[in-house]
Design an enzyme around this catalytic site. Structure first.
Site, mmCIF file in Angstrom:
data_model
loop_
_atom_site.group_PDB
_atom_site.id
_atom_site.type_symbol
_atom_site.label_atom_id
_atom_site.label_comp_id
_atom_site.label_asym_id
_atom_site.label_seq_id
_atom_site.Cartn_x
_atom_site.Cartn_y
_atom_site.Cartn_z
ATOM 1 N N ASP A 48 -1.020 1.399 -4.027
ATOM 2 C CA ASP A 48 -1.826 0.372 -4.691
ATOM 3 C C ASP A 48 -3.184 0.909 -5.118
ATOM 4 O OD1 ASP A 48 -2.654 0.558 -2.011
ATOM 5 O OD2 ASP A 48 -3.497 -1.452 -2.055
ATOM 6 N N ASP A 77 -5.915 1.942 -3.640
ATOM 7 C CA ASP A 77 -7.228 1.688 -3.037
ATOM 8 C C ASP A 77 -7.697 2.943 -2.301
ATOM 9 O OD1 ASP A 77 -5.439 1.516 -0.942
ATOM 10 O OD2 ASP A 77 -6.264 -0.329 -0.087
ATOM 11 N N ASP A 83 -2.582 6.348 -3.244
ATOM 12 C CA ASP A 83 -1.473 5.708 -2.536
ATOM 13 C C ASP A 83 -0.864 4.661 -3.492
ATOM 14 O OD1 ASP A 83 -3.598 3.908 -2.433
ATOM 15 O OD2 ASP A 83 -2.925 3.027 -0.544
ATOM 16 N N SER A 93 0.807 -1.224 0.000
ATOM 17 C CA SER A 93 0.000 0.000 0.000
ATOM 18 C C SER A 93 0.847 1.284 0.000
ATOM 19 C CB SER A 93 -0.958 -0.042 1.191
ATOM 20 O OG SER A 93 -1.849 1.030 1.150
HETATM 21 MG MG MG Z 1 -3.543 1.156 -0.138
#
Ligand code: MG
Length: 447
Positions: free
Chosen positions: A237, A239, A235, A97
């Site tokens: 990744d 999400d 961020d 992340s």
């Molecule tokens: Mg993330």
């Protein structure tokens, strides 16, 4: 039993906690949990350790007799979406992340594209620690193929979206997993896009991966300099999403959450958020006749509660937002679309939308407390806090949150560091300060 999973999957420093050996065993544990059959879709963010860990995880899954479809480098929400779309049995996203480049980890998804619930994570941990992973014979080993996860996702999330004008958007993907995707997605809904840090690079040379004010200075400058309508950042990744308004100011996360959460709320609707969220969210949702359900911190808890309560929205102030009309994974690129729809339906600028919401000053403080003393301290302090804040509404699902007329205070152990954190929000700065002081005095005595 030692925990492998934190608030968002397994995570750690590569070469220390995170090794190829661990990932082989995790892959086997996942395949065993699935009953040694079925298909797992595997994706990763652009971290330099991603390919190594992917190969290990895939190897473990195959040894347990499951099929693998490699999605390659994709954002976490694209991987989660693909699991349901393609009828797979599970998904595995190799990512850390927003953590620095030396970190990596993995997060598992079920057949509905929902993050594994804590009970399922515990089951994987049990298989792992008891070494009860079941290998299959050579005739039954799994096979590998590739899958294009992004096309179906792009089609689904952009379908039917019509904006009244072409917005100019600066997108900062932080060299993360959404670098090739979010600019394309926004162009598809008619935006003019300026890309910043949109070359995937596991060294993450552009900026820190946490999409906070300090890391988005360059985005702010470019939004102002180019006269854009908005800046969007993810961020590592993707999400999560954060925004910068048309003046180049970082958008307050709680206010942005409140504005997006309440946009589609109708009377009786439920919105899910965590114990850390501001009163501004409750006000905005309440104004539309909706109700807020609080959960422990972490997107896994939010997703679980969204599903259980049939909520219309779930989100954390960190920018991890769930739009259940599409799917139950926190989704940064989809959040970008929803923020643009918010601008479009209100015909206002982002600074005006957020400026219309009340300011509730928040004060945070952390106090050192050794990890092994945290649970005992929290047990003792609950009673003390109840006595100190008489008449407060008390919630103890994640730390202790005390709601009073003039504000609220949350005392919560950090999930990863040797601290207990105090967060207080008041109608005025003075109230917030007082609440923090009263709570920290009690904590001081107890520690
Ligand atoms: Mg993330």
């Amino acid at each position: 039993m030692k925990r492998l999973f934190g608030t968002s999957g397994v995570r750690g420093v590569v070469g220390e906690e995170i090794t190829p050996e661990l990932f082989i065993e995790l892959g086997l544990a996942l395949a065993t949990h699935l009953g040694n059959s079925g298909t797992v879709i595997v994706g990763r963010d652009p971290r330099l350790s991603g390919e190594m860990l992917e190969d290990s995880l895939v190897s473990g899954i195959l040894s347990g007799g499951c099929e693998v479809r490699r999605a390659g480098m994709v954002p976490t929400p694209v991987l989660a979406f693909a699991v349901r779309l393609l009828g797979a049995n599970a998904g595995a996203m190799i990512t850390a992340s927003h953590n620095p480049p030396e970190y990596n980890g993995v997060k598992f998804w079920d057949s509905e594209g929902v993050a594994f619930a804590p009970a399922v994570e515990k089951e994987i941990e049990r298989i792992f620690y008891e070494k009860s992973g079941k290998r299959v014979g050579w005739q039954k080993l799994g096979r590998v193929g590739n899958v294009d996860a992004s096309s179906g996702y792009l089609k689904m999330v952009t379908e039917g979206i019509k904006l009244s004008k072409s917005y100019k958007v600066v997108v900062d993907c932080g060299n993360g997993a959404a670098s090739p995707l979010t600019p394309v997605l926004l162009r598809r809904i008619g935006c003019k896009v300026v890309s910043l840090n949109c070359q995937p690079d596991g060294n993450f040379p552009g900026r820190g991966l946490e999409p906070n004010e300090g890391n988005l200075k360059e985005l702010s400058e470019i939004v102002s300099a180019t006269g854009a309508d908005i800046g969007i950042a993810h961020d590592g990744d993707a999400d999560r999403a954060a925004a910068v308004d048309e003046k180049g100011n970082f958008a307050n996360e709680d206010k942005l959450l409140a504005a997006v959460a309440s946009r589609n709320v109708r009377k009786g609707d439920i919105v899910v958020t965590t114990v850390e969220s501001s009163k501004v969210v409750y006000d905005a949702v309440g104004k539309k006749g909706g109700k807020v359900v609080k959960t422990p911190v972490g997107d896994v808890s939010v997703a679980e509660a969204v599903k259980k309560n049939s909520a219309v929205f779930g989100g954390e102030p960190s920018g991890a937002w769930i739009f259940p009309e599409v799917h139950l994974a926190p989704d940064g690129p989809l959040s970008a679309i929803r923020i643009l729809q918010l601008l479009d339906s209100s015909s206002k600028k982002l600074s005006e939308i957020l400026g219309a919401l009340p300011d509730y000053p928040t004060i945070r403080k952390k106090m050192a407390c050794p990890n092994e003393k945290k649970s005992e301290t929290m047990r003792k302090i609950g009673k003390e806090l109840r006595a100190e804040f008489k008449g407060a509404e008390i919630l103890e699902i994640d730390g202790v949150r005390l709601d009073l007329d003039e504000g609220w205070v949350l005392v919560r152990p950090s999930g990863t560091e040797p601290y207990i954190r105090i967060t207080a929000e008041g109608k005025t700065e003075k109230t917030a300060k007082e609440l923090v002081e009263r709570a920290s005095e009690i904590l001081n005595k107890t520690i």
